[in-house]
Structures are given as structure tokens and as C-alpha cells.
Design a protein around this motif. Sequence first.
Motif, PDB file in Angstrom:
ATOM      1  N   LYS A 238       0.802  -1.218   0.000  1.00 43.43           N
ATOM      2  CA  LYS A 238       0.000   0.000   0.000  1.00 43.43           C
ATOM      3  C   LYS A 238       0.838   1.274   0.000  1.00 43.43           C
ATOM      4  N   ILE A 239       2.114   1.165   0.319  1.00 44.59           N
ATOM      5  CA  ILE A 239       2.938   2.370   0.479  1.00 44.59           C
ATOM      6  C   ILE A 239       3.946   2.555  -0.637  1.00 44.59           C
ATOM      7  N   GLY A 240       4.031   1.594  -1.552  1.00 43.99           N
ATOM      8  CA  GLY A 240       5.014   1.711  -2.621  1.00 43.99           C
ATOM      9  C   GLY A 240       6.408   1.330  -2.156  1.00 43.99           C
ATOM     10  N   LYS A 241       7.368   1.555  -3.005  1.00 43.05           N
ATOM     11  CA  LYS A 241       8.744   1.133  -2.732  1.00 43.05           C
ATOM     12  C   LYS A 241       9.385   1.980  -1.640  1.00 43.05           C
ATOM     13  N   VAL A 242       9.999   1.290  -0.695  1.00 41.16           N
ATOM     14  CA  VAL A 242      10.819   1.937   0.329  1.00 41.16           C
ATOM     15  C   VAL A 242      12.195   1.286   0.274  1.00 41.16           C
ATOM     16  N   ASP A 243      13.227   2.098   0.209  1.00 41.43           N
ATOM     17  CA  ASP A 243      14.590   1.572   0.131  1.00 41.43           C
ATOM     18  C   ASP A 243      14.861   0.633   1.287  1.00 41.43           C
ATOM     19  N   LEU A 244      15.473  -0.483   0.991  1.00 43.25           N
ATOM     20  CA  LEU A 244      15.742  -1.495   2.019  1.00 43.25           C
ATOM     21  C   LEU A 244      16.546  -0.921   3.180  1.00 43.25           C
ATOM     22  N   ALA A 245      17.437   0.007   2.898  1.00 42.66           N
ATOM     23  CA  ALA A 245      18.265   0.602   3.959  1.00 42.66           C
ATOM     24  C   ALA A 245      17.441   1.446   4.922  1.00 42.66           C
ATOM     25  N   GLN A 246      16.243   1.868   4.506  1.00 40.58           N
ATOM     26  CA  GLN A 246      15.382   2.690   5.363  1.00 40.58           C
ATOM     27  C   GLN A 246      14.379   1.859   6.159  1.00 40.58           C
ATOM     28  N   LYS A 247      14.265   0.574   5.862  1.00 39.22           N
ATOM     29  CA  LYS A 247      13.271  -0.286   6.510  1.00 39.22           C
ATOM     30  C   LYS A 247      13.873  -0.999   7.719  1.00 39.22           C
ATOM     31  N   HIS A 248      13.188  -0.876   8.869  1.00 33.49           N
ATOM     32  CA  HIS A 248      13.696  -1.470  10.105  1.00 33.49           C
ATOM     33  C   HIS A 248      12.559  -2.132  10.868  1.00 33.49           C
ATOM     34  N   LEU A 249      12.892  -3.198  11.581  1.00 34.69           N
ATOM     35  CA  LEU A 249      11.910  -3.887  12.406  1.00 34.69           C
ATOM     36  C   LEU A 249      11.913  -3.326  13.817  1.00 34.69           C
ATOM     37  N   PHE A 250      10.721  -3.169  14.366  1.00 31.59           N
ATOM     38  CA  PHE A 250      10.543  -2.777  15.763  1.00 31.59           C
ATOM     39  C   PHE A 250       9.500  -3.738  16.337  1.00 31.59           C
ATOM     40  N   ALA A 251       9.975  -4.779  16.990  1.00 28.96           N
ATOM     41  CA  ALA A 251       9.085  -5.833  17.473  1.00 28.96           C
ATOM     42  C   ALA A 251       8.226  -5.343  18.634  1.00 28.96           C
ATOM     43  N   PRO A 252       7.047  -5.942  18.820  1.00 28.59           N
ATOM     44  CA  PRO A 252       6.201  -5.560  19.956  1.00 28.59           C
ATOM     45  C   PRO A 252       6.869  -5.879  21.289  1.00 28.59           C
ATOM     46  N   ASP A 253       6.572  -5.079  22.280  1.00 33.95           N
ATOM     47  CA  ASP A 253       7.028  -5.312  23.650  1.00 33.95           C
ATOM     48  C   ASP A 253       8.549  -5.350  23.756  1.00 33.95           C
ATOM     49  N   THR A 254       9.178  -4.435  23.040  1.00 38.72           N
ATOM     50  CA  THR A 254      10.630  -4.288  23.092  1.00 38.72           C
ATOM     51  C   THR A 254      10.965  -2.804  23.241  1.00 38.72           C
ATOM     52  N   VAL A 255      12.237  -2.526  23.464  1.00 37.60           N
ATOM     53  CA  VAL A 255      12.719  -1.143  23.588  1.00 37.60           C
ATOM     54  C   VAL A 255      13.809  -0.925  22.550  1.00 37.60           C
ATOM     55  N   GLN A 256      13.721   0.195  21.842  1.00 39.55           N
ATOM     56  CA  GLN A 256      14.793   0.606  20.952  1.00 39.55           C
ATOM     57  C   GLN A 256      15.246   2.001  21.342  1.00 39.55           C
ATOM     58  N   THR A 257      16.515   2.252  21.165  1.00 38.36           N
ATOM     59  CA  THR A 257      17.106   3.533  21.536  1.00 38.36           C
ATOM     60  C   THR A 257      17.428   4.330  20.285  1.00 38.36           C
TER      61      THR A 257
END
Length: 275
Positions: free
Chosen positions: A102-121
Motif C-alpha cells: 500500500k505504500i510503494g517502494k521503500v529503500d531497504l536501507a530505510q526499513k527497520h523492524l521494531f518488534a512488539p514489547d521491546t525497547v529501541q534507543t
Amino acid sequence: MDLRTKTTVADDLRISVLSSGSTGNVCYVESPNERIMIDAGLSGKKIEKLMGDIDRKMADVNALLVTHEHSDHRQAVGILARRYEQLNVYANEGTWDAMSSKIGKVDLAQKHLFAPDTVQTFGDIDVESFSVSHDAAEPQFYAIHYHGKTFVILTDTGYVSEHVEGIISDADAYLLECNHDVEMLRMGEYSWPLKQRILGDKGHLSNEEGADTLMDVLGNRTKKIYLGHRSLHNNMQSLCHLTVASMMENRDFGVGHDFQLIDTNPEEATPLVAL
């Protein structure tokens, strides 16, 4: 790990609810070193305009965190990622799978996972994700922590579990869903299946349910409460505010004294303020 025990410093966490409602949702937070956006549920042009209204630029935003794949939360995700190469986009696996087509192409280098119930800094900001009950692939929302200050964003959920209440309790500020007035929804023009969906455990919090949640979680630290994700068809700003304020005042909460109730709008940004 308690993310709220860091020593407070002179520089503040600043927040603005750029847009909140059934037609679009965008939040902006910043520290002295980081610029983060949560959701991009409007057109790219509109988001850029709202950022300008608070004297900020999309070119300075480091990260975009997506809560779920519904259009009022991800409309401009792909547009902004393609327009701003520095923008890193974060979502959990289920949300990426559901919104990628639905969002079209996003560069792979810009795509990141943020899993549920976790903390990222993110630089000097810690962001805590938590799962919610909504009819999306893998919906999650966020608590933003910065040197002893916490801003919680929680909309698009049919109910708030004790587990989530424990995560979000005693924050300095909340953006919390007050989507609909139950009687307006029941008497309105929506189809019965849609009404059932909104009223169900994977739907949206009513004004009353939002107030009940707030009374369960707010604490002595809480100073700002933004009433969010209001339905254009099944609610009114004045009714939403009055319902929440009256319920809290009836339980001896210090509305307007200990904390502020702040209305939000899908078309106008709230002022950029420090916590």
C-alpha cells in the motif's frame, strides 16, 4: 529495566500532536539530539505543512515509527521515505507485511523492524513498544522515554489490558483515544457491522472508556492529557472534553489544576511544548 529513572537534564523532551482523528494521525517528538515522528496518516504535503506550523522540517526527522497499517496512520509512509533519504521507518513484521503493498517502494536501507514489547534507543531517546487490541495485523503503540520524562501514545484499541496499564502508568503526558460517544454511534448512519466493530474488543475506546483508562493510569507526574482519535461522525470535541472532564471531576481528579485536558484536531497541530 525501568526507563524512567534517568536523571532529568535541563534540555527537555518536546512534543506536538500534529494530527489526531479518524481521518489522520501524526505525532512529533524531539530531544536536543533526535527528531522522531509517530505515524504518517495524512498526505505528505499536509504533514510538511503541519511541521512548518510548529517551525520544524521533515528533513530533520530521523525516524518514523508506524503503529499499524490502517490508512489514517500510514498514508504518507512511502511518500516521505522516498522524499527524505535520511528517514528511517520502523514497524513490526506484521505491519510491514500488511502495509508494504500500500505504500510503494521503500529503500531497504530505510526499513527497520521494531518488534512488539521491546525497547529501541534512538540517540538519547528510548522508545518502548506495546501490543494493543485492534483489528489490524499486529498493532502496537509507543511510550517515549527521555531522561525521566515519558510521553505515551495510545489510540486504536478496543480495550486496555492490565498489562498495558502497567506499562503506561504515571506518564508525564498522554495522547489517549476518546473516539466516539456511544449513543451518537448507536443512533448514527453507520452499518450495524461497522458499529459492532467499533464497539468491540478490537475497535476503539469511547469517551467514557478513555476517561476510565486515564483514571486508572495517571499519576502525580501526569501534567498533560491529549484527547485523541476523535471520530468526525460519532463524536464532538465539546462532548468529548465535557464527558472526560466530568467523569474525572466526579472522582476528585484535579482537572485543570493538577493536569491539563487538551483537545486535538486532525487539521491543526498542537503547540510544540516541553514536558
